[in-house]
Design a protein around this motif. Structure first.
Motif, PDB file in Angstrom:
ATOM      1  N   VAL A  97      31.522 -14.285  -7.226  1.00  0.00           N
ATOM      2  CA  VAL A  97      30.164 -14.720  -7.552  1.00  0.00           C
ATOM      3  C   VAL A  97      30.197 -15.885  -8.542  1.00  0.00           C
ATOM      4  CG1 VAL A  97      29.069 -12.508  -7.027  1.00  0.00           C
ATOM      5  CG2 VAL A  97      29.919 -12.962  -9.342  1.00  0.00           C
ATOM      6  N   THR A  98      31.368 -16.503  -8.679  1.00  0.00           N
ATOM      7  CA  THR A  98      31.505 -17.659  -9.559  1.00  0.00           C
ATOM      8  C   THR A  98      30.546 -18.752  -9.114  1.00  0.00           C
ATOM      9  OG1 THR A  98      33.841 -17.162  -9.917  1.00  0.00           O
ATOM     10  CG2 THR A  98      33.124 -19.400 -10.426  1.00  0.00           C
ATOM     11  N   PRO A  99      29.794 -19.330 -10.046  1.00  0.00           N
ATOM     12  CA  PRO A  99      28.903 -20.429  -9.671  1.00  0.00           C
ATOM     13  C   PRO A  99      29.697 -21.590  -9.079  1.00  0.00           C
ATOM     14  CG  PRO A  99      28.449 -19.693 -11.917  1.00  0.00           C
ATOM     15  CD  PRO A  99      29.698 -19.002 -11.476  1.00  0.00           C
ATOM     16  N   VAL A 100      29.144 -22.201  -8.032  1.00  0.00           N
ATOM     17  CA  VAL A 100      29.793 -23.324  -7.348  1.00  0.00           C
ATOM     18  C   VAL A 100      28.804 -24.477  -7.260  1.00  0.00           C
ATOM     19  CG1 VAL A 100      30.793 -24.145  -5.166  1.00  0.00           C
ATOM     20  CG2 VAL A 100      31.304 -21.828  -5.982  1.00  0.00           C
ATOM     21  N   ILE A 101      29.280 -25.651  -7.648  1.00  0.00           N
ATOM     22  CA  ILE A 101      28.518 -26.880  -7.450  1.00  0.00           C
ATOM     23  C   ILE A 101      29.286 -27.710  -6.430  1.00  0.00           C
ATOM     24  CG2 ILE A 101      27.732 -29.053  -8.483  1.00  0.00           C
ATOM     25  CD1 ILE A 101      27.402 -27.552 -11.134  1.00  0.00           C
TER      26      ILE A 101
ATOM     27  N   GLY B 147      19.726 -16.131  -7.689  1.00  0.00           N
ATOM     28  CA  GLY B 147      18.744 -17.194  -7.655  1.00  0.00           C
ATOM     29  C   GLY B 147      19.314 -18.596  -7.601  1.00  0.00           C
ATOM     30  N   GLN B 148      20.539 -18.755  -7.135  1.00  0.00           N
ATOM     31  CA  GLN B 148      21.098 -20.094  -7.057  1.00  0.00           C
ATOM     32  C   GLN B 148      20.340 -20.922  -6.030  1.00  0.00           C
ATOM     33  OE1 GLN B 148      25.324 -20.059  -6.758  1.00  0.00           O
ATOM     34  NE2 GLN B 148      25.573 -19.195  -8.774  1.00  0.00           N
ATOM     35  N   LYS B 149      20.320 -22.218  -6.261  1.00  0.00           N
ATOM     36  CA  LYS B 149      19.506 -23.128  -5.471  1.00  0.00           C
ATOM     37  C   LYS B 149      20.034 -23.374  -4.076  1.00  0.00           C
ATOM     38  CE  LYS B 149      19.687 -26.495  -8.671  1.00  0.00           C
ATOM     39  NZ  LYS B 149      19.426 -27.786  -9.226  1.00  0.00           N
ATOM     40  N   LYS B 150      19.137 -23.892  -3.270  1.00  0.00           N
ATOM     41  CA  LYS B 150      19.531 -24.399  -1.964  1.00  0.00           C
ATOM     42  C   LYS B 150      20.067 -25.816  -2.141  1.00  0.00           C
ATOM     43  CE  LYS B 150      16.715 -21.517   0.911  1.00  0.00           C
ATOM     44  NZ  LYS B 150      17.739 -20.716   1.491  1.00  0.00           N
ATOM     45  N   VAL B 151      20.787 -26.301  -1.161  1.00  0.00           N
ATOM     46  CA  VAL B 151      21.405 -27.619  -1.225  1.00  0.00           C
ATOM     47  C   VAL B 151      20.335 -28.699  -1.260  1.00  0.00           C
ATOM     48  CG1 VAL B 151      22.861 -29.246   0.026  1.00  0.00           C
ATOM     49  CG2 VAL B 151      23.427 -26.823   0.019  1.00  0.00           C
ATOM     50  N   GLU B 152      20.480 -29.617  -2.230  1.00  0.00           N
ATOM     51  CA  GLU B 152      19.632 -30.794  -2.326  1.00  0.00           C
ATOM     52  C   GLU B 152      20.513 -31.982  -2.647  1.00  0.00           C
ATOM     53  OE1 GLU B 152      16.749 -30.051  -5.349  1.00  0.00           O
ATOM     54  OE2 GLU B 152      16.050 -28.218  -4.408  1.00  0.00           O
TER      55      GLU B 152
ATOM     56  N   GLY C 135      25.112 -19.449  -1.073  1.00  0.00           N
ATOM     57  CA  GLY C 135      24.644 -19.595  -2.439  1.00  0.00           C
ATOM     58  C   GLY C 135      25.497 -20.538  -3.257  1.00  0.00           C
ATOM     59  N   ILE C 136      24.859 -21.590  -3.725  1.00  0.00           N
ATOM     60  CA  ILE C 136      25.518 -22.529  -4.630  1.00  0.00           C
ATOM     61  C   ILE C 136      24.555 -22.811  -5.776  1.00  0.00           C
ATOM     62  CG2 ILE C 136      26.957 -23.601  -2.865  1.00  0.00           C
ATOM     63  CD1 ILE C 136      24.961 -26.007  -2.984  1.00  0.00           C
ATOM     64  N   SER C 137      25.088 -23.367  -6.845  1.00  0.00           N
ATOM     65  CA  SER C 137      24.245 -23.723  -7.982  1.00  0.00           C
ATOM     66  C   SER C 137      23.569 -25.073  -7.784  1.00  0.00           C
ATOM     67  CB  SER C 137      25.074 -23.757  -9.262  1.00  0.00           C
ATOM     68  OG  SER C 137      25.567 -22.474  -9.543  1.00  0.00           O
ATOM     69  N   ALA C 138      24.264 -26.009  -7.132  1.00  0.00           N
ATOM     70  CA  ALA C 138      23.702 -27.341  -6.908  1.00  0.00           C
ATOM     71  C   ALA C 138      24.542 -28.086  -5.887  1.00  0.00           C
ATOM     72  CB  ALA C 138      23.667 -28.138  -8.215  1.00  0.00           C
ATOM     73  N   PHE C 139      23.937 -29.120  -5.298  1.00  0.00           N
ATOM     74  CA  PHE C 139      24.657 -30.083  -4.475  1.00  0.00           C
ATOM     75  C   PHE C 139      24.475 -31.435  -5.130  1.00  0.00           C
ATOM     76  CE2 PHE C 139      26.652 -31.843  -0.820  1.00  0.00           C
ATOM     77  CZ  PHE C 139      26.097 -33.097  -0.678  1.00  0.00           C
ATOM     78  N   ILE C 140      25.580 -32.100  -5.434  1.00  0.00           N
ATOM     79  CA  ILE C 140      25.530 -33.429  -6.022  1.00  0.00           C
ATOM     80  C   ILE C 140      26.206 -34.378  -5.042  1.00  0.00           C
ATOM     81  CG2 ILE C 140      26.224 -34.884  -7.959  1.00  0.00           C
ATOM     82  CD1 ILE C 140      26.283 -32.323  -9.680  1.00  0.00           C
ATOM     83  N   ALA C 141      25.434 -35.341  -4.558  1.00  0.00           N
ATOM     84  CA  ALA C 141      25.949 -36.299  -3.583  1.00  0.00           C
ATOM     85  C   ALA C 141      26.732 -37.397  -4.283  1.00  0.00           C
ATOM     86  CB  ALA C 141      24.804 -36.903  -2.787  1.00  0.00           C
ATOM     87  N   LYS C 142      27.882 -37.764  -3.694  1.00  0.00           N
ATOM     88  CA  LYS C 142      28.650 -38.904  -4.189  1.00  0.00           C
ATOM     89  C   LYS C 142      28.061 -40.170  -3.581  1.00  0.00           C
ATOM     90  CE  LYS C 142      33.048 -36.419  -4.173  1.00  0.00           C
ATOM     91  NZ  LYS C 142      34.342 -36.357  -3.485  1.00  0.00           N
ATOM     92  N   PRO C 143      27.973 -41.243  -4.324  1.00  0.00           N
ATOM     93  CA  PRO C 143      28.274 -41.356  -5.747  1.00  0.00           C
ATOM     94  C   PRO C 143      27.192 -40.665  -6.572  1.00  0.00           C
ATOM     95  CG  PRO C 143      27.386 -43.416  -4.936  1.00  0.00           C
ATOM     96  CD  PRO C 143      27.516 -42.500  -3.748  1.00  0.00           C
ATOM     97  N   PHE C 144      27.530 -40.257  -7.788  1.00  0.00           N
ATOM     98  CA  PHE C 144      26.597 -39.513  -8.626  1.00  0.00           C
ATOM     99  C   PHE C 144      26.601 -40.063 -10.040  1.00  0.00           C
ATOM    100  CE2 PHE C 144      30.708 -37.473  -8.503  1.00  0.00           C
ATOM    101  CZ  PHE C 144      31.021 -37.301  -9.840  1.00  0.00           C
TER     102      PHE C 144
ATOM    103  N   TRP D  60      25.658 -27.444 -16.882  1.00  0.00           N
ATOM    104  CA  TRP D  60      25.018 -26.588 -17.888  1.00  0.00           C
ATOM    105  C   TRP D  60      24.026 -25.625 -17.236  1.00  0.00           C
ATOM    106  CZ3 TRP D  60      27.349 -25.597 -21.998  1.00  0.00           C
ATOM    107  CH2 TRP D  60      28.078 -26.564 -22.686  1.00  0.00           C
ATOM    108  N   ARG D  61      23.269 -26.103 -16.279  1.00  0.00           N
ATOM    109  CA  ARG D  61      22.315 -25.217 -15.582  1.00  0.00           C
ATOM    110  C   ARG D  61      23.044 -24.069 -14.886  1.00  0.00           C
ATOM    111  NH1 ARG D  61      18.050 -29.386 -12.719  1.00  0.00           N
ATOM    112  NH2 ARG D  61      16.974 -29.943 -14.643  1.00  0.00           N
ATOM    113  N   ALA D  62      24.155 -24.395 -14.251  1.00  0.00           N
ATOM    114  CA  ALA D  62      24.908 -23.369 -13.520  1.00  0.00           C
ATOM    115  C   ALA D  62      25.537 -22.341 -14.451  1.00  0.00           C
ATOM    116  CB  ALA D  62      25.991 -24.026 -12.662  1.00  0.00           C
ATOM    117  N   LEU D  63      25.864 -22.754 -15.662  1.00  0.00           N
ATOM    118  CA  LEU D  63      26.511 -21.839 -16.608  1.00  0.00           C
ATOM    119  C   LEU D  63      25.539 -20.931 -17.343  1.00  0.00           C
ATOM    120  CD1 LEU D  63      29.267 -24.172 -18.058  1.00  0.00           C
ATOM    121  CD2 LEU D  63      29.578 -22.219 -16.520  1.00  0.00           C
TER     122      LEU D  63
END
Length: 157
Positions: free
Chosen positions: A85-89, A136-141, A107-116, A126-129
């Motif tokens: 259940v480790t948070p994943v970005i 309640g982890q977010k959907k991919v954005e 379930g992931i904490s966030a999706f960050i598109a490259k370049p970022f 910080w949000r994921a921690l």
């Protein structure tokens, strides 16, 4: 660098596993994490990731989807099926519709598109921690663009 959004949470002692096959991006991300006083572990592929996870459970995983041999989606599936259940970005250049659907279910904490942008990466970490982690982890954005090249990290606006 970005400040901690919650002053009760400190980076000291928190370990982030960075799973990324591009050496320049790996170096840039680990530099930013260490500057923000996180401990880091790194892996270039599936095998190294499993080795790193066998040694210790990180507080967070930054995962690229496009990697040699076995992609990040399959690695995330394996982790969740193993009970992690480790948070994943997800930090990746692209994501197709099928992968997006699978990731949303896992379930992931966030999706960050490259370049970022560096500040976006640090903010999402910080949000994921912050508790409750996996619940309640977010959907991919799509995230905001940090510009990386072989020698510099350019922090955008």
């Amino acid at each position: 660098m970005a400040e901690t959004p919650n002053p009760n949470i400190t980076a000291d002692g928190k370990t982030i596993l960075v799973i990324e096959d591009d050496p320049s991006i790996m170096t840039s991300i680990t530099h930013v994490l260490r500057h923000n006083r996180f401990k880091t572990a790194t892996a270039n592929d599936w095998t190294e990731a499993l080795d790193a996870l066998a040694q210790s459970e990180p507080d967070l995983i930054l995962l690229d989807l496009i990697m040699p041999n076995i992609d990040g989606v399959k690695l995330l599936q394996f982790l969740r099926e193993s009970g992690s259940v480790t948070p994943v970005i997800i930090v990746s250049a692209s994501i197709d519709k099928a992968a997006r659907e699978v990731i949303n279910k896992l379930g992931i904490s966030a999706f960050i598109a490259k370049p970022f942008r560096i500040n976006v990466l640090v903010r999402e970490i910080w949000r994921a921690l912050e508790p409750p982690f996996y619940e309640g982890q977010k959907k991919v954005e799509d995230g905001d663009p940090v510009f990386l090249d072989n020698q510099h990290v350019w922090q955008g606006q």
